[in-house]
Design a protein around this motif. Structure first.
Motif, PDB file in Angstrom:
ATOM      1  N   PHE A 185       1.134  -1.303   0.027  1.00  0.00           N
ATOM      2  CA  PHE A 185      -0.045  -0.343  -0.319  1.00  0.00           C
ATOM      3  C   PHE A 185       0.969   1.186  -0.155  1.00  0.00           C
ATOM      4  N   THR A 186       1.091   1.599  -0.886  1.00  0.00           N
ATOM      5  CA  THR A 186       1.665   3.376  -1.574  1.00  0.00           C
ATOM      6  C   THR A 186       0.463   4.585  -1.625  1.00  0.00           C
ATOM      7  N   GLY A 245      14.253 -12.010  -7.908  1.00  0.00           N
ATOM      8  CA  GLY A 245      13.442 -12.529  -8.139  1.00  0.00           C
ATOM      9  C   GLY A 245      12.136 -11.622  -7.092  1.00  0.00           C
ATOM     10  N   VAL A 246      11.448 -10.523  -6.845  1.00  0.00           N
ATOM     11  CA  VAL A 246      10.318 -10.162  -5.841  1.00  0.00           C
ATOM     12  C   VAL A 246      10.179  -9.630  -6.787  1.00  0.00           C
ATOM     13  N   GLU A 247       8.386  -9.310  -7.381  1.00  0.00           N
ATOM     14  CA  GLU A 247       7.437  -8.999  -8.029  1.00  0.00           C
ATOM     15  C   GLU A 247       6.882  -8.279  -6.708  1.00  0.00           C
ATOM     16  N   VAL A 248       6.440  -6.577  -7.468  1.00  0.00           N
ATOM     17  CA  VAL A 248       6.190  -5.440  -6.485  1.00  0.00           C
ATOM     18  C   VAL A 248       5.318  -5.343  -6.703  1.00  0.00           C
ATOM     19  N   ARG A 249       4.031  -5.002  -6.276  1.00  0.00           N
ATOM     20  CA  ARG A 249       2.343  -5.110  -6.645  1.00  0.00           C
ATOM     21  C   ARG A 249       1.901  -3.545  -5.447  1.00  0.00           C
ATOM     22  N   TYR A 250       1.882  -2.427  -6.389  1.00  0.00           N
ATOM     23  CA  TYR A 250       1.773  -1.369  -5.798  1.00  0.00           C
ATOM     24  C   TYR A 250      -0.351  -1.570  -5.106  1.00  0.00           C
ATOM     25  N   LEU A 251      -0.963  -0.783  -3.727  1.00  0.00           N
ATOM     26  CA  LEU A 251      -2.212  -0.497  -3.778  1.00  0.00           C
ATOM     27  C   LEU A 251      -1.770   0.682  -3.603  1.00  0.00           C
ATOM     28  N   ALA A 252      -3.402   1.349  -4.033  1.00  0.00           N
ATOM     29  CA  ALA A 252      -3.482   2.880  -3.525  1.00  0.00           C
ATOM     30  C   ALA A 252      -3.272   3.094  -2.436  1.00  0.00           C
ATOM     31  N   PHE A 253      -2.723   3.773  -1.285  1.00  0.00           N
ATOM     32  CA  PHE A 253      -3.758   4.479   0.103  1.00  0.00           C
ATOM     33  C   PHE A 253      -2.867   5.923   0.331  1.00  0.00           C
ATOM     34  N   PRO A 254      -3.988   6.494  -0.174  1.00  0.00           N
ATOM     35  CA  PRO A 254      -4.281   7.827   0.226  1.00  0.00           C
ATOM     36  C   PRO A 254      -4.278   8.145   1.345  1.00  0.00           C
ATOM     37  N   ARG A 255      -2.999   8.315   2.267  1.00  0.00           N
ATOM     38  CA  ARG A 255      -3.161   7.808   3.956  1.00  0.00           C
ATOM     39  C   ARG A 255      -3.705  10.016   4.508  1.00  0.00           C
ATOM     40  N   GLN A 256      -3.993  10.681   3.527  1.00  0.00           N
ATOM     41  CA  GLN A 256      -4.122  11.609   4.530  1.00  0.00           C
ATOM     42  C   GLN A 256      -5.573  12.156   3.917  1.00  0.00           C
ATOM     43  N   GLY A 257      -6.701  10.812   3.187  1.00  0.00           N
ATOM     44  CA  GLY A 257      -7.942  10.954   2.377  1.00  0.00           C
ATOM     45  C   GLY A 257      -8.380  10.945   1.430  1.00  0.00           C
ATOM     46  N   GLU A 258      -9.457  10.805   1.302  1.00  0.00           N
ATOM     47  CA  GLU A 258     -10.589  10.878  -0.354  1.00  0.00           C
ATOM     48  C   GLU A 258     -10.197  12.132  -0.992  1.00  0.00           C
ATOM     49  N   GLN A 259     -10.012  13.091   0.138  1.00  0.00           N
ATOM     50  CA  GLN A 259      -9.669  14.277  -0.539  1.00  0.00           C
ATOM     51  C   GLN A 259      -8.560  14.982   0.017  1.00  0.00           C
ATOM     52  N   SER A 260      -7.704  14.493  -0.632  1.00  0.00           N
ATOM     53  CA  SER A 260      -6.191  14.859   0.086  1.00  0.00           C
ATOM     54  C   SER A 260      -5.044  15.364  -1.509  1.00  0.00           C
ATOM     55  N   PRO A 261      -4.408  15.552  -1.691  1.00  0.00           N
ATOM     56  CA  PRO A 261      -3.877  15.516  -3.209  1.00  0.00           C
ATOM     57  C   PRO A 261      -3.058  14.886  -2.913  1.00  0.00           C
ATOM     58  N   GLY A 262      -3.422  14.111  -1.727  1.00  0.00           N
ATOM     59  CA  GLY A 262      -2.480  12.404  -2.794  1.00  0.00           C
ATOM     60  C   GLY A 262      -3.220  11.542  -3.248  1.00  0.00           C
ATOM     61  N   GLY A 294      -6.404  -2.687   8.991  1.00  0.00           N
ATOM     62  CA  GLY A 294      -5.886  -2.084   9.634  1.00  0.00           C
ATOM     63  C   GLY A 294      -5.137  -1.741   8.997  1.00  0.00           C
ATOM     64  N   ILE A 295      -4.139  -0.634   8.295  1.00  0.00           N
ATOM     65  CA  ILE A 295      -3.818  -0.622   7.518  1.00  0.00           C
ATOM     66  C   ILE A 295      -3.723   0.930   8.328  1.00  0.00           C
ATOM     67  N   GLN A 296      -2.939   1.620   8.600  1.00  0.00           N
ATOM     68  CA  GLN A 296      -3.119   3.186   9.296  1.00  0.00           C
ATOM     69  C   GLN A 296      -2.004   4.142   8.393  1.00  0.00           C
ATOM     70  N   GLY A 297      -1.250   3.617   7.906  1.00  0.00           N
ATOM     71  CA  GLY A 297      -0.090   4.199   7.075  1.00  0.00           C
ATOM     72  C   GLY A 297       0.670   3.729   5.929  1.00  0.00           C
ATOM     73  N   THR A 298       1.447   4.285   5.494  1.00  0.00           N
ATOM     74  CA  THR A 298       2.610   3.797   4.448  1.00  0.00           C
ATOM     75  C   THR A 298       4.230   4.239   4.433  1.00  0.00           C
ATOM     76  N   PRO A 299       4.742   3.415   4.235  1.00  0.00           N
ATOM     77  CA  PRO A 299       4.498   2.005   3.467  1.00  0.00           C
ATOM     78  C   PRO A 299       3.749   0.830   3.872  1.00  0.00           C
ATOM     79  N   ALA A 300       2.711   0.109   3.297  1.00  0.00           N
ATOM     80  CA  ALA A 300       2.552  -1.103   4.459  1.00  0.00           C
ATOM     81  C   ALA A 300       2.805  -1.819   3.049  1.00  0.00           C
ATOM     82  N   ILE A 301       4.111  -2.987   3.703  1.00  0.00           N
ATOM     83  CA  ILE A 301       4.472  -4.410   3.045  1.00  0.00           C
ATOM     84  C   ILE A 301       3.079  -5.910   3.377  1.00  0.00           C
ATOM     85  N   LEU A 302       3.115  -5.956   1.963  1.00  0.00           N
ATOM     86  CA  LEU A 302       2.002  -7.645   2.786  1.00  0.00           C
ATOM     87  C   LEU A 302       2.413  -8.369   1.686  1.00  0.00           C
TER      88      LEU A 302
END
Length: 246
Positions: free
Chosen positions: A131-132, A153-170, A216-224
């Motif tokens: 989550f980034t 040999g590690v594939e990295v897949r990003y998911l979106a997580f705008p940590r300041q919310g849906e109204q943020s510039p992020g 339960g993600i609260q911040g970024t990056p969050a690596i699964l």
């Protein structure tokens, strides 16, 4: 443990379970009966799963909020917290193991075409999902490790997580990346401090943000990791490879 309930609602839930008649005496109807009790507090509550807990006499209950509760089989007591076990001199967090399975199922169900994927070079030995947020400095540092992870040999897949919310510039910055014709290039530009053209399209940014919050993600990056283990925050490539057993 993160709880989606307000303090007053959680207190009401405790009172309800303390004064209620046995909820789980009849296994055939236990899930429906318990769900009905919870819905007296909030009709949106649903039980996703109910199964025997590692602690004798208790059931493990997962709600649609992502919360995990342990409810006594008589329905009179419950607790929300970590269940720990001492096993061969080691302390195991059984609740985190259960949450890991939940995360694994939820996160791995996201189609690859809804993520920003940086494939491994050659054989894929492991896949991690992250989550980034473009505005997160530690996400930028982690992104600088991606080429080395790919080489190992590690594939990295990003998911979106705008940590300041849906109204943020992020939020819009993530939308710009997900709506770009070349998401990889757009992510590289954004994480490199370069401008990505503003764009609009049918995108999964809001849905992935909500998915992260439910896990339960609260911040970024969050690596699964592939087993659902969550690593919060930045870690260098070598440590991540070690966590993956590579």
């Amino acid at each position: 443990m993160r709880l989606m309930f307000t303090g007053s609602l959680l207190s009401a839930l405790l009172v309800l379970l303390l004064v209620s008649s046995p909820l789980l005496a009849d296994n055939k109807h236990s899930k429906a009966e318990l769900e009905q009790q919870l819905q007296q507090l909030d009709p949106r509550i649903r039980i996703v799963s109910l199964q025997a807990a590692p602690l004798a006499g208790f059931h493990e209950v997962v709600l649609n909020t992502g919360d995990l509760l342990y409810v006594h089989e008589a329905g009179r007591y419950f607790f929300a917290g970590s269940l720990l076990e001492i096993n061969d001199g080691q302390l195991l967090d059984l609740t985190e193991q259960a949450r890991g399975k939940q995360r694994q199922q939820a996160i791995q169900s996201v189609p690859a075409n809804e993520q920003v994927v940086f494939p491994a070079t050659g054989e894929t030995r492991a896949v991690v999902q992250v989550f980034t947020d473009i505005t997160c400095p530690y996400c930028v540092r982690l992104h600088q490790q991606v080429p080395e992870l790919n080489r190992q040999g590690v594939e990295v897949r990003y998911l979106a997580f705008p940590r300041q919310g849906e109204q943020s510039p992020g939020f819009q910055q993530l939308v710009n990346v997900w709506c770009a014709a070349d998401r990889q290039q757009a992510m590289n530009r954004a994480k490199g401090g370069q401008r990505v053209a503003e764009a609009s399209c049918d995108n999964p940014v809001a849905a992935q943000y909500e998915l992260g919050r439910r896990q339960g993600i609260q911040g970024t990056p969050a690596i699964l990791l592939p087993d659902g283990q969550l690593i919060p925050g930045f870690v260098p490539a070598q440590r991540l490879l070690s966590e993956l057993g590579l």
